[in-house]
Each structure stands twice: as structure tokens, then as C-alpha cells.
Design a protein around this motif. Structure first.
Motif, short mmCIF file in Angstrom:
data_model
loop_
_atom_site.label_atom_id
_atom_site.label_comp_id
_atom_site.label_asym_id
_atom_site.label_seq_id
_atom_site.Cartn_x
_atom_site.Cartn_y
_atom_site.Cartn_z
N UNK A 170 0.70 -1.46 -0.14
CA UNK A 170 -0.05 0.01 -0.08
C UNK A 170 0.77 1.30 0.05
N UNK A 171 2.08 1.12 0.53
CA UNK A 171 2.94 2.26 0.52
C UNK A 171 3.45 2.72 -0.66
N UNK A 172 3.40 1.83 -1.63
CA UNK A 172 3.66 2.12 -2.96
C UNK A 172 2.68 2.73 -3.80
N UNK A 173 1.58 3.01 -3.37
CA UNK A 173 0.50 3.54 -3.93
C UNK A 173 -0.79 2.50 -4.18
N UNK A 174 -1.09 2.13 -2.91
CA UNK A 174 -2.34 1.20 -2.69
C UNK A 174 -2.72 0.06 -3.46
N UNK A 175 -1.46 -0.50 -3.81
CA UNK A 175 -1.26 -1.58 -4.72
C UNK A 175 -2.01 -2.72 -4.28
N UNK A 176 -1.83 -3.30 -2.94
CA UNK A 176 -2.49 -4.47 -2.64
C UNK A 176 -3.98 -4.36 -2.67
N UNK A 242 -10.81 10.77 2.97
CA UNK A 242 -9.39 10.70 2.87
C UNK A 242 -9.28 10.15 1.33
N UNK A 243 -8.40 10.86 0.66
CA UNK A 243 -7.78 10.33 -0.71
C UNK A 243 -6.40 9.81 -0.51
N UNK A 244 -6.23 8.45 -0.58
CA UNK A 244 -5.13 7.95 -0.74
C UNK A 244 -4.96 6.61 0.20
#
Length: 304
Positions: A170-176, A242-244
Motif C-alpha cells: 500500500x505504501x507504493x500506491x495502494x497496490x494490494x 481521505x484520498x489515498x
């Protein structure tokens, strides 16, 4: 986490939050109908903080972090999965590929409840490579795990089916979370009544809890339940969109969401986001709030 706008007064590089309502005391929130079903349990610090200490130890022995693609993340997933397996959950690791590395989401289902009405509760488990990520987001992950274990300990018989999730990368852009949502069929998406998200649940010097307001669906049943829980204890809340954070992946496909954060610490995404960056009292209050609302939503007849 990766977020887009800054809440006024917070340090640079902190959680970027888009406000959707004016700050109001929790007592002004609209209260939902009285809770149905069994009384929710509560937890002590001794039932929550050991999970955070375990995540700190995992980071310490794996280069100081628990980031996607590292042994620190793999060991974090193994720790949570082992606790859930022992408690009687049906668990599965769902792999995905990102940045040349295989990551995993951990999904845990509690037997029972209406499979056409799923209450999904989650948090991201990964850290950034700069540090162990104990508040961001070991704290949310630990609160979700402690709640799941209370479900098992109580042998809860919910009306809705209960599913818990811990997201990777998720820290890479909400991947999981995005990978999970992408693989759901249209019917499976419609079966999720609401997604509850918890990101940074143990911030120090917390004065109010930031309750997620669903930008698309408005004031949801879950948001009302959280605000009522805090209001009953004279704990101030602040409604945010919240966005993100992790729930954005669900909102993007029309799945209602709520949850909360306790705000940003000065150590976000840094090596100092360690065990000392979490306030045990705040973490325990957050876990009790999650348990209380989950019990309310799980044991009440679904609205739709």
C-alpha cells in the motif's frame, strides 16, 4: 500511506487529507438505532501491544523495515496468519506482482453470517523501507488483528459475514487493496455492505479521532456507529474524506466505507516510527472503538 492534501497544522510530509465537513464535537453526530445483539467486549493494552512489539521485533531482525518485497513483510504476514489460524479463521494468502516482486494480501474469514452481506475490515500491513512502520501501519494492523481474535474468543455468531484483510504494497500506491478489488466479480463487490479501514490508530498526543466520511455515499451506517461510539465516551471526532488510504480502492468501485485514523505523527515514513511512536492508551481506545462498531454492524440485520 500515500495521501493527497494536508490537514491544516500538520507537519510537511504528513497524511494528506481532504476535509469534507467542518470540525464538530462528537456529541453532535447523528446517533443510529440502538445496538442489537450481544454486548461488545473490550481489550486491555496487554491484549493489543504485544502485536506491535512482535512487528517491531520482525523489523529489527530484517533490516529495520517491513516493506513490500522484503522478508520483514513476509514475516509480518506469517505472524498475523498464524494467530488467525490458531483462532479458527479460514485464511488465505493472495499473491500479486508489483515492481518485479511478489507481494501478498492476507484474507481471513470467520465462519458463519450471511455471505450476501459481507462486513470487510482491513488495514495495510507493510511499512516503507525507511523504517519499521509501527504506527503507520502496525497500529491499524494490530487493532484489526486484536478485533478478529475477540470475534473468535467470543465465538460471535454474526448476521453479516465477517472478513478481515491485511494489505501489502500500500505504501507504493495502494497496490494490494487495488489488486484485491480488481479481482472481485461484480457480484462479489455488491456483497460487501461496507469496508472499514484503519490507518495509524495509535498516534501520540491524539485529541480527536478522524472518522472517515464516505465522499460518494455520504453518512453511512458505519460512520454513524463510530461517531455514536465516541460521543458516548465524550471523545471528540472530526469527519474527514481521505484520498489515498486503503479504502480509496473500494470507494473507486462504489463500495461504501468508513473507519478512522488518529492523525499523523512526526515520524511518518521515517526510522523513528518505532514502538515508542505509539501511545498504548490511544491504541487500546482505537481497538475498543473498532470492536464496538464491528459488533454493532455484525449483529444487526443488514439494511439492504
Amino acid at each position: 500511506m500515500t495521501l493527497r492534501r494536508s490537514l491544516p497544522g500538520l507537519a510537511a510530509g504528513a497524511l494528506r487529507i481532504s476535509l469534507v465537513l467542518s470540525a464538530v464535537p462528537a456529541a453532535t453526530a447523528t446517533s443510529p438505532a440502538k445496538a442489537q445483539g450481544p454486548t461488545a467486549p473490550t481489550v486491555s493494552e496487554q491484549q493489543v501491544m504485544p502485536h506491535l512489539r512482535a512487528l517491531q521485533h520482525i523489523a529489527d531482525r530484517n533490516g529495520g523495515n517491513r516493506a513490500h518485497g522484503t522478508k520483514g513483510y513476509a514475516d509480518s504476514v506469517a505472524y498475523v496468519k498464524s494467530a488467525l489460524d490458531r483462532a479458527g479463521f479460514r485464511t488465505r494468502l493472495v499473491p500479486f506482482a508489483y515492481d518485479g516482486t511478489t507481494g501478498h494480501n492476507l484474507i481471513a474469514d470467520w465462519p458463519g453470517g450471511d455471505p450476501e452481506h459481507v462486513l470487510l475490515t482491513g488495514a495495510h500491513l507493510d511499512s516503507v523501507k525507511a523504517g519499521p512502520g509501527i504506527n503507520d501501519n502496525g497500529s491499524g494492523s494490530a487493532a484489526v488483528l486484536a478485533t478478529a481474535l475477540q470475534v473468535a474468543k467470543s465465538r460471535l455468531k454474526p448476521e453479516r459475514h465477517l472478513r478481515f484483510a491485511w494489505w501489502g504494497a500500500e505504501e507504493q500506491g495502494l497496490i494490494g487493496s487495488a489488486e484485491y478489488v480488481k479481482k472481485l466479480s461484480g457480484a462479489d463487490r455488491r456483497r460487501i455492505d461496507v469496508y472499514l479501514n484503519f490507518d495509524q490508530a495509535g498516534s501520540k498526543n491524539t485529541r480527536q479521532w478522524l472518522v472517515i466520511h464516505d465522499d460518494e455515499h455520504g453518512e453511512t451506517e458505519a460512520q454513524q456507529a463510530f461517531e455514536a461510539w465516541f460521543a458516548e465516551r465524550d471523545i471528540p471526532t472530526f469527519d474527514i474524506g481521505v484520498g489515498g488510504s486503503d479504502h480509496e480502492s473500494f470507494g473507486n468501485v462504489g463500495i461504501p466505507s468508513s473507519g478512522f485514523s488518529t492523525g499523523i505523527s512526526d515520524c511518518i515514513h521515517e526510522a523513528c516510527d518505532d514502538l515508542s511512536n505509539v501511545d498504548p492508551k490511544t491504541e487500546t481506545t482505537s481497538t475498543d472503538a473498532l470492536i464496538g462498531v464491528l459488533w454493532k454492524l455484525a449483529t444487526a440485520a443488514p439494511r439492504r
